[in-house]
Design a protein around this motif. Structure first.
Motif, PDB file in Angstrom:
ATOM      1  N   THR A  47       2.246 -29.562 -34.955  1.00  0.00           N
ATOM      2  CA  THR A  47       2.045 -30.093 -33.581  1.00  0.00           C
ATOM      3  C   THR A  47       0.917 -29.621 -32.997  1.00  0.00           C
ATOM      4  O   THR A  47       0.887 -28.263 -32.768  1.00  0.00           O
ATOM      5  N   ARG A  48      -0.090 -29.995 -32.975  1.00  0.00           N
ATOM      6  CA  ARG A  48      -1.409 -29.572 -32.247  1.00  0.00           C
ATOM      7  C   ARG A  48      -1.792 -30.056 -30.857  1.00  0.00           C
ATOM      8  O   ARG A  48      -2.768 -29.467 -30.258  1.00  0.00           O
ATOM      9  N   LEU A  49      -0.888 -30.894 -30.244  1.00  0.00           N
ATOM     10  CA  LEU A  49      -1.437 -31.601 -29.085  1.00  0.00           C
ATOM     11  C   LEU A  49      -0.278 -31.330 -28.035  1.00  0.00           C
ATOM     12  O   LEU A  49       0.904 -30.940 -28.527  1.00  0.00           O
ATOM     13  N   VAL A  50      -0.439 -31.686 -27.114  1.00  0.00           N
ATOM     14  CA  VAL A  50       0.662 -31.507 -25.863  1.00  0.00           C
ATOM     15  C   VAL A  50       1.416 -32.864 -25.925  1.00  0.00           C
ATOM     16  O   VAL A  50       0.770 -34.108 -25.698  1.00  0.00           O
ATOM     17  N   ASN A  51       2.527 -33.087 -26.361  1.00  0.00           N
ATOM     18  CA  ASN A  51       3.175 -34.156 -26.745  1.00  0.00           C
ATOM     19  C   ASN A  51       4.202 -34.591 -25.551  1.00  0.00           C
ATOM     20  O   ASN A  51       4.995 -33.708 -25.251  1.00  0.00           O
ATOM     21  N   TYR A  52       4.173 -35.694 -24.972  1.00  0.00           N
ATOM     22  CA  TYR A  52       5.198 -36.059 -23.838  1.00  0.00           C
ATOM     23  C   TYR A  52       6.140 -36.993 -24.065  1.00  0.00           C
ATOM     24  O   TYR A  52       5.781 -38.239 -24.479  1.00  0.00           O
ATOM     25  N   PHE A  53       7.520 -36.694 -24.111  1.00  0.00           N
ATOM     26  CA  PHE A  53       8.334 -37.697 -24.258  1.00  0.00           C
ATOM     27  C   PHE A  53       9.104 -37.901 -22.757  1.00  0.00           C
ATOM     28  O   PHE A  53       9.806 -37.100 -22.113  1.00  0.00           O
ATOM     29  N   ASN A  73      17.702 -42.408 -23.153  1.00  0.00           N
ATOM     30  CA  ASN A  73      16.711 -43.018 -23.708  1.00  0.00           C
ATOM     31  C   ASN A  73      15.377 -42.255 -23.502  1.00  0.00           C
ATOM     32  O   ASN A  73      15.121 -41.711 -22.616  1.00  0.00           O
ATOM     33  N   ALA A  74      14.988 -41.873 -24.940  1.00  0.00           N
ATOM     34  CA  ALA A  74      13.862 -41.155 -24.962  1.00  0.00           C
ATOM     35  C   ALA A  74      12.885 -42.142 -25.678  1.00  0.00           C
ATOM     36  O   ALA A  74      12.933 -42.675 -26.510  1.00  0.00           O
ATOM     37  N   LYS A  75      11.596 -41.766 -25.076  1.00  0.00           N
ATOM     38  CA  LYS A  75      10.434 -42.447 -25.520  1.00  0.00           C
ATOM     39  C   LYS A  75       9.190 -41.497 -25.356  1.00  0.00           C
ATOM     40  O   LYS A  75       8.712 -40.734 -24.616  1.00  0.00           O
ATOM     41  N   ASN A 103      14.240 -33.736 -31.182  1.00  0.00           N
ATOM     42  CA  ASN A 103      14.972 -34.666 -32.049  1.00  0.00           C
ATOM     43  C   ASN A 103      16.426 -34.442 -31.800  1.00  0.00           C
ATOM     44  O   ASN A 103      17.232 -35.507 -31.788  1.00  0.00           O
ATOM     45  N   THR A 104      17.007 -33.607 -31.779  1.00  0.00           N
ATOM     46  CA  THR A 104      18.186 -33.213 -31.792  1.00  0.00           C
ATOM     47  C   THR A 104      18.819 -33.391 -30.391  1.00  0.00           C
ATOM     48  O   THR A 104      19.782 -33.937 -29.914  1.00  0.00           O
ATOM     49  N   LEU A 105      17.859 -33.178 -28.958  1.00  0.00           N
ATOM     50  CA  LEU A 105      18.314 -33.425 -27.918  1.00  0.00           C
ATOM     51  C   LEU A 105      18.569 -34.880 -27.615  1.00  0.00           C
ATOM     52  O   LEU A 105      19.491 -35.524 -27.003  1.00  0.00           O
ATOM     53  N   THR A 106      17.495 -35.587 -28.184  1.00  0.00           N
ATOM     54  CA  THR A 106      17.390 -37.149 -28.014  1.00  0.00           C
ATOM     55  C   THR A 106      18.136 -37.867 -29.047  1.00  0.00           C
ATOM     56  O   THR A 106      18.375 -39.107 -29.018  1.00  0.00           O
ATOM     57  N   ASN A 107      18.746 -37.204 -30.029  1.00  0.00           N
ATOM     58  CA  ASN A 107      19.595 -37.853 -30.999  1.00  0.00           C
ATOM     59  C   ASN A 107      18.674 -38.883 -31.793  1.00  0.00           C
ATOM     60  O   ASN A 107      19.059 -40.058 -32.021  1.00  0.00           O
ATOM     61  N   LYS A 148      13.414 -39.467 -35.632  1.00  0.00           N
ATOM     62  CA  LYS A 148      12.123 -40.001 -35.669  1.00  0.00           C
ATOM     63  C   LYS A 148      11.260 -39.782 -34.654  1.00  0.00           C
ATOM     64  O   LYS A 148      10.010 -39.961 -34.793  1.00  0.00           O
ATOM     65  N   LEU A 149      11.709 -39.127 -33.390  1.00  0.00           N
ATOM     66  CA  LEU A 149      11.018 -39.250 -32.110  1.00  0.00           C
ATOM     67  C   LEU A 149       9.760 -38.177 -32.435  1.00  0.00           C
ATOM     68  O   LEU A 149       8.552 -38.514 -32.236  1.00  0.00           O
ATOM     69  N   ALA A 150      10.015 -36.981 -32.525  1.00  0.00           N
ATOM     70  CA  ALA A 150       9.072 -35.959 -32.547  1.00  0.00           C
ATOM     71  C   ALA A 150       8.712 -35.582 -34.124  1.00  0.00           C
ATOM     72  O   ALA A 150       9.624 -35.415 -34.953  1.00  0.00           O
ATOM     73  N   LYS A 151       7.421 -35.518 -34.470  1.00  0.00           N
ATOM     74  CA  LYS A 151       7.117 -35.231 -35.916  1.00  0.00           C
ATOM     75  C   LYS A 151       7.301 -33.762 -36.445  1.00  0.00           C
ATOM     76  O   LYS A 151       6.899 -32.748 -35.761  1.00  0.00           O
TER      77      LYS A 151
END
Ligand code: GTP
Ligand code: MG
Length: 193
Positions: free
Chosen positions: A59-65, A5-7, A41-45, A48-51
């Motif tokens: 990617t200009r920000l620090v994005n947390y999943f 589960n990736a969010k 996206n590959t790791l989490t299959n 659409k998760l990461a742009k």
């Protein structure tokens, strides 16, 4: 470990917005366009998760999943693209330096290198920087679908000699073929208890 589960949790544009809860963090760094968001996206299959984008500097920000409530995968802005604009470069340096300084939750950095290019000067600076800060880094080669098996083996030999880095700690990945996930999962198990 597997990534089930990736969010997406949040994007942070400055230190005050960084996450600092009990979960450990694994950050992804590398040159702009090397394939950081694609690797997430590959790791989490989940495509659409990461742009992702063919335009560098997406990617200009620090994005947390959040991954299975076990850890955060952290997508960081790429380097090498902001050279032209000093203003942006300074902002980039600051957010990255803030992220890497005194971050006790950060357990491992995945340092991504394009399998066709290997290291650039900026990658070497990044490695030295992480080494100085005593942050463990794993080398992840991206886009290996673009080269042949034998070329890949040559590239791994070359890199391992150049960095004096054990070959079995260099992970080859492809977002297209979805390869390299199990090996990264196994290594993450060592760093996230
Ligand atoms: P920034 O956010 O700009 O720093 O880039 P990034 O490192 O997140 O790169 P991103 O994942 O957006 O990928 C950049 C481009 O490379 C996109 O067009 C992707 O489709 C492509 N790409 C990424 N990984 C692979 C791969 O393993 N194989 C192939 N063939 N293309 C890839
Ligand atoms: Mg990205």
């Amino acid at each position: 470990m597997r990534f089930i589960n990736a969010k997406f949790i949040k994007s942070a544009s400055q230190k005050s917005e960084f996450l600092n809860d009990e979960l450990p963090q694994v950050a992804i760094v590398g040159r702009s366009n090397v394939g950081k968001s694609s690797l997430i996206n590959t790791l989490t299959n989940n495509n659409k998760l990461a742009k992702t984008s063919s335009t560098p500097g997406r990617t200009r920000l620090v994005n947390y999943f959040n991954i299975d409530n076990k850890f955060y995968l952290v997508d960081l802005p790429g380097y090498g693209y902001h050279k032209a604009s000093k203003g942006i470069a300074n902002t980039w340096d600051k957010i990255m330096n803030d992220y890497f300084t005194d971050n006790e939750k950060l357990k491992l950095v995945l340092l991504l290198l394009d399998s066709r290019v290997l290291t650039t000067e900026l990658d070497k600076q990044m490695m030295d920087y992480l080494f100085d800060k005593q942050i463990p880094a794993l080398i992840v080669l991206t886009k290996v679908d673009k080269i042949s098996r034998s070329e890949l083996n040559l590239q791994i030999d070359k890199l391992s000699k150049e960095l004096r880095y054990s070959k079995d700690r260099i992970v080859a990945t492809s977002a297209l073929k979805k390869s390299g996930v199990e090996k990264i999962g196994a290594i993450l198990d060592e760093y996230i208890k």
